[in-house]
Design an enzyme around this catalytic site. Sequence first.
Site, mmCIF file in Angstrom:
data_model
loop_
_atom_site.group_PDB
_atom_site.id
_atom_site.type_symbol
_atom_site.label_atom_id
_atom_site.label_comp_id
_atom_site.label_asym_id
_atom_site.label_seq_id
_atom_site.Cartn_x
_atom_site.Cartn_y
_atom_site.Cartn_z
ATOM 1 N N SER A 53 0.845 -1.185 0.000
ATOM 2 C CA SER A 53 0.000 0.000 0.000
ATOM 3 C C SER A 53 0.890 1.248 0.000
ATOM 4 C CB SER A 53 -0.960 -0.040 1.189
ATOM 5 O OG SER A 53 -2.007 0.877 1.023
ATOM 6 N N ASP A 178 -5.573 -2.930 -3.129
ATOM 7 C CA ASP A 178 -4.673 -2.730 -1.991
ATOM 8 C C ASP A 178 -4.063 -4.035 -1.466
ATOM 9 O OD1 ASP A 178 -3.483 -1.896 0.402
ATOM 10 O OD2 ASP A 178 -5.021 -0.389 0.742
#
Length: 303
Positions: A53, A178
């Site tokens: 991320s 993500d």
Amino acid sequence: MRPTLGVVTDLSPTAPDVAVLFEGGGMRAVHTAGVVETLIDAGIHGGMAAGISAGATHVANYLSREGVRARKSFVELAADPNFGDWRSFARGKGLFNAEYIYEQTGLPDQVLPYDFDTFANSGTAARIGTFRCSDGATVFWTEDDASGMPELMRMVRSSSTMPVWMPPVLIDGEYYVDGALGHDGGIPLSAAQVAGYEKFLVVLTQPKGYRKIPPRRLTPFYRSYFRRFPAVGEALQHRWALYNETLDEIEALEESGSALVFRPNRVLIRSYERRVDRLAEAYVLGREQARREVDTWLEFCGM
């Protein structure tokens, strides 16, 4: 001295047996920007750098030896009118305009030109964790998967794409979101372990003692939204447990002396923060804490 843009010097890792791991956390990872800057200034370059991320952005900047870019990516860029807002969200670009942030700003004539030559010759292995929507697999991109800056930044974007708030990223016919939804819960410990590392410099974005709590059951909206990719909805339900398990393992490694962990003493902001003054304050706190701790890092790395 940090290499100038496009000039490749001797970039051999100075701590080849250490894996540097960067947790995500959205804009909360602004604390980590000061850590990246301090690592580079101290000449601490691990044998591997892994991130998930927002941590993937830090991997990119750490391997290109661009501490100033690390700061600008999480502070000054938030003031850019193209950074994203509810209007870009309504246009399908995302609350954070990811295509602009990751794939355009790093171009040579843009606001954050990226030194891909230094990244490619850093001598440090890269791992960028992302989540494949079709089957819920955790995928770690490596430096060999990126033939240039566009490919690298698309991988970083895939790792950083928050479900709902940002559109999935299409790479080679597969959609990704993500990497924090993957089996590590957002901290890329397994990537380094699989590669054989036994020493870990771990950079977290939550304070000591933090643990996630179980979420509420998925609302009808989420069930409908993830109808195409049910693995995403399932992962959102269980991420808290995977994250906490990884933290437990890191704490055990820390107690045994195999891991050294940076945790921000104060977390002032949330993942979606975009007020530049608050981001700048958090960055300074992270940098000052990193400078207080850097001697311990050097000792851990055998430098």
